[in-house]
Design a protein around this motif. Structure first.
Motif, PDB file in Angstrom:
ATOM      1  N   GLN A 251      -5.534   8.730  -4.643  1.00 54.42           N
ATOM      2  CA  GLN A 251      -5.200  10.153  -4.544  1.00 54.42           C
ATOM      3  C   GLN A 251      -5.673  10.914  -5.777  1.00 54.42           C
ATOM      4  OE1 GLN A 251      -1.023  10.890  -3.979  1.00 54.42           O
ATOM      5  NE2 GLN A 251      -1.353  12.983  -3.274  1.00 54.42           N
ATOM      6  N   GLN A 252      -5.565  10.294  -6.924  1.00 51.75           N
ATOM      7  CA  GLN A 252      -6.000  10.936  -8.166  1.00 51.75           C
ATOM      8  C   GLN A 252      -7.526  11.040  -8.227  1.00 51.75           C
ATOM      9  OE1 GLN A 252      -3.956   8.083 -10.653  1.00 51.75           O
ATOM     10  NE2 GLN A 252      -2.392   9.572 -11.216  1.00 51.75           N
TER      11      GLN A 252
ATOM     12  N   ARG B  39       0.837  -1.203   0.000  1.00 50.77           N
ATOM     13  CA  ARG B  39       0.000   0.000   0.000  1.00 50.77           C
ATOM     14  C   ARG B  39       0.870   1.251   0.000  1.00 50.77           C
ATOM     15  NH1 ARG B  39      -3.612  -1.967   5.122  1.00 50.77           N
ATOM     16  NH2 ARG B  39      -4.269  -3.975   4.250  1.00 50.77           N
ATOM     17  N   SER B  40       0.403   2.250  -0.717  1.00 53.94           N
ATOM     18  CA  SER B  40       1.121   3.523  -0.742  1.00 53.94           C
ATOM     19  C   SER B  40       0.905   4.261   0.563  1.00 53.94           C
ATOM     20  CB  SER B  40       0.618   4.390  -1.903  1.00 53.94           C
ATOM     21  OG  SER B  40      -0.709   4.838  -1.641  1.00 53.94           O
TER      22      SER B  40
ATOM     23  N   TYR C  57      -0.166   7.261   0.904  1.00 54.78           N
ATOM     24  CA  TYR C  57      -1.452   7.959   0.827  1.00 54.78           C
ATOM     25  C   TYR C  57      -2.598   7.009   1.166  1.00 54.78           C
ATOM     26  CZ  TYR C  57      -5.207  10.948  -0.950  1.00 54.78           C
ATOM     27  OH  TYR C  57      -6.358  11.720  -1.059  1.00 54.78           O
ATOM     28  N   ASP C  58      -2.549   5.784   0.639  1.00 53.86           N
ATOM     29  CA  ASP C  58      -3.612   4.817   0.903  1.00 53.86           C
ATOM     30  C   ASP C  58      -3.642   4.406   2.372  1.00 53.86           C
ATOM     31  OD1 ASP C  58      -4.177   4.997  -1.753  1.00 53.86           O
ATOM     32  OD2 ASP C  58      -3.432   3.004  -2.301  1.00 53.86           O
TER      33      ASP C  58
ATOM     34  N   LEU D 290     -10.418   0.982  -2.084  1.00 58.50           N
ATOM     35  CA  LEU D 290      -9.170   0.366  -1.640  1.00 58.50           C
ATOM     36  C   LEU D 290      -9.331  -1.143  -1.465  1.00 58.50           C
ATOM     37  CD1 LEU D 290      -7.973   3.097   0.880  1.00 58.50           C
ATOM     38  CD2 LEU D 290      -7.016   2.579  -1.378  1.00 58.50           C
TER      39      LEU D 290
ATOM     40  N   LYS E 243      -8.810  -2.776  -4.624  1.00 58.52           N
ATOM     41  CA  LYS E 243      -7.402  -2.755  -5.024  1.00 58.52           C
ATOM     42  C   LYS E 243      -6.550  -3.734  -4.218  1.00 58.52           C
ATOM     43  CE  LYS E 243      -3.660   0.623  -5.678  1.00 58.52           C
ATOM     44  NZ  LYS E 243      -3.310   2.069  -5.589  1.00 58.52           N
ATOM     45  N   TYR E 244      -6.802  -3.787  -2.890  1.00 55.00           N
ATOM     46  CA  TYR E 244      -5.935  -4.569  -2.007  1.00 55.00           C
ATOM     47  C   TYR E 244      -6.580  -5.832  -1.431  1.00 55.00           C
ATOM     48  CZ  TYR E 244      -3.038  -0.343  -2.002  1.00 55.00           C
ATOM     49  OH  TYR E 244      -2.261   0.725  -2.378  1.00 55.00           O
TER      50      TYR E 244
ATOM     51  N   ILE F 149      -6.627   3.709 -11.629  1.00 59.70           N
ATOM     52  CA  ILE F 149      -5.800   4.844 -11.198  1.00 59.70           C
ATOM     53  C   ILE F 149      -5.726   4.861  -9.676  1.00 59.70           C
ATOM     54  CG2 ILE F 149      -6.357   6.158 -13.279  1.00 59.70           C
ATOM     55  CD1 ILE F 149      -8.269   7.845 -11.670  1.00 59.70           C
ATOM     56  N   GLU F 150      -4.930   5.761  -9.128  1.00 60.53           N
ATOM     57  CA  GLU F 150      -4.694   5.802  -7.684  1.00 60.53           C
ATOM     58  C   GLU F 150      -5.812   6.554  -6.944  1.00 60.53           C
ATOM     59  OE1 GLU F 150      -2.173   4.244  -6.029  1.00 60.53           O
ATOM     60  OE2 GLU F 150      -1.726   3.386  -7.998  1.00 60.53           O
TER      61      GLU F 150
END
Length: 298
Positions: A101-102, A3-4, A6-7, A267, A270-271, A98-99
């Motif tokens: 944050q975007q 995970r980033s 930001y995430d 999220l 994504k994860y 995309i992320e």
């Protein structure tokens, strides 16, 4: 997948929102709301008047969902992403590529737009006093379902799906919950649906009559809760202030819930489903089982 930063920060914010500390203001509001809740029960239980209010509100609410979802323009939201530099967004499901944050940057100040509309709408209907309550509540629910629909769409979810409509109605159930018990029930429903979708399980389609019945249950609870909350508008001098203030307050709660819950689901897509913070155990079924409406209104 790692995970980033930001995430990770976003997940911490979501978990903190799900488990808030109740300060002095929250405790004070419980004391203030108690007599208003009891007064609302008495008015709604009044033969004739109570029935007219409940039937008017519930009748109008039944049309809110389709109107709100129909008004969300998916292609316009996809176009917003493309204008923000994400040419790869051809359809709304592409948002998952995309992320977070975007996505958050494109969402921007969406809540401010809806709170402003709610304030103006509530003030207008509030000046009408008691006769304006049914139409006011219908407009408020339509507005907030549209807000939820926009949040869902920005974060990549198709609000035309049955499970997404149930999720949206339970977001309203959470935001309108007057007790800790009803908040837990709404959150349990939200966790169940979110986990099922995140684990990519095939959603067992409900029979149409069962789906309608569940939606009607939630709509009935919403109608009762919002009517009791807005009965202070029968005071002419306070009507516009109470109407506008309450509508903005309620819309703020709805937008907060939609913002955090759809970001969490983004999220999870994504994860994996394990990122969903289980404040309460997932519900066993989709029936809301709200207790206070059954107990308080004959």
């Amino acid at each position: 997948m790692k995970r980033s930063e930001y995430d990770e920060r976003a997940l911490s914010e979501i978990h903190a929102w799900k488990n808030p500390e109740i300060g002095w203001f929250g405790e004070a509001m419980k004391i203030i709301n108690w007599p208003l809740d009891k007064a609302g029960n008495l008015i709604l239980a009044t033969p004739g008047l109570g029935d007219v209010i409940k039937k008017s509100v519930q009748g109008l609410i039944s049309y809110c969902g389709d109107l709100a979802h129909w008004s969300v323009q998916t292609e316009m939201i996809s176009d917003e992403f493309r204008k923000a530099g994400h040419a790869e967004i051809k359809k709304i499901a592409d948002v998952f590529h995309i992320e977070l944050q975007q996505v958050d940057r494109v969402v921007g100040w969406l809540a401010a737009k809806y709170k402003g509309i709610a304030l103006a709408e509530g003030a207008t209907f509030g000046m009408l006093g008691l006769p304006g309550i049914p139409a006011d509540i219908a407009a408020l629910i339509t507005l907030n379902l549209r807000a939820i629909g926009e949040y869902a769409t920005y974060y990549g979810f198709d609000i035309s799906c049955q499970d997404e409509r149930l999720f949206a109605m339970n977001v309203l159930g959470l935001a309108s919950s007057p007790t800790d018990a009803s908040k837990s029930l709404a959150m349990a429903q939200l966790v169940k649906i979110a986990e099922e979708v995140a684990k990519k399980r095939t959603w067992k389609q409900l029979e149409e009559h069962a789906f309608v019945q569940v939606i009607q249950q939630i709509a009935k609870a919403l109608g009762i809760r919002l009517t009791k909350a807005k009965l202070a508008q029968i005071l002419p001098a306070a009507g516009a202030a109470v109407g506008g203030g309450f509508n903005a307050y309620f819309t703020s709660k709805v937008c907060d819930a939609a913002y955090y819950l759809y970001r969490e689901r983004f999220l999870a897509a994504k994860y994996g489903a394990e990122v969903i913070e289980v404040t309460v155990e997932p519900a066993e079924d989709i029936d809301p089982h709200y207790p206070e409406e059954e107990e308080s209104i004959p």
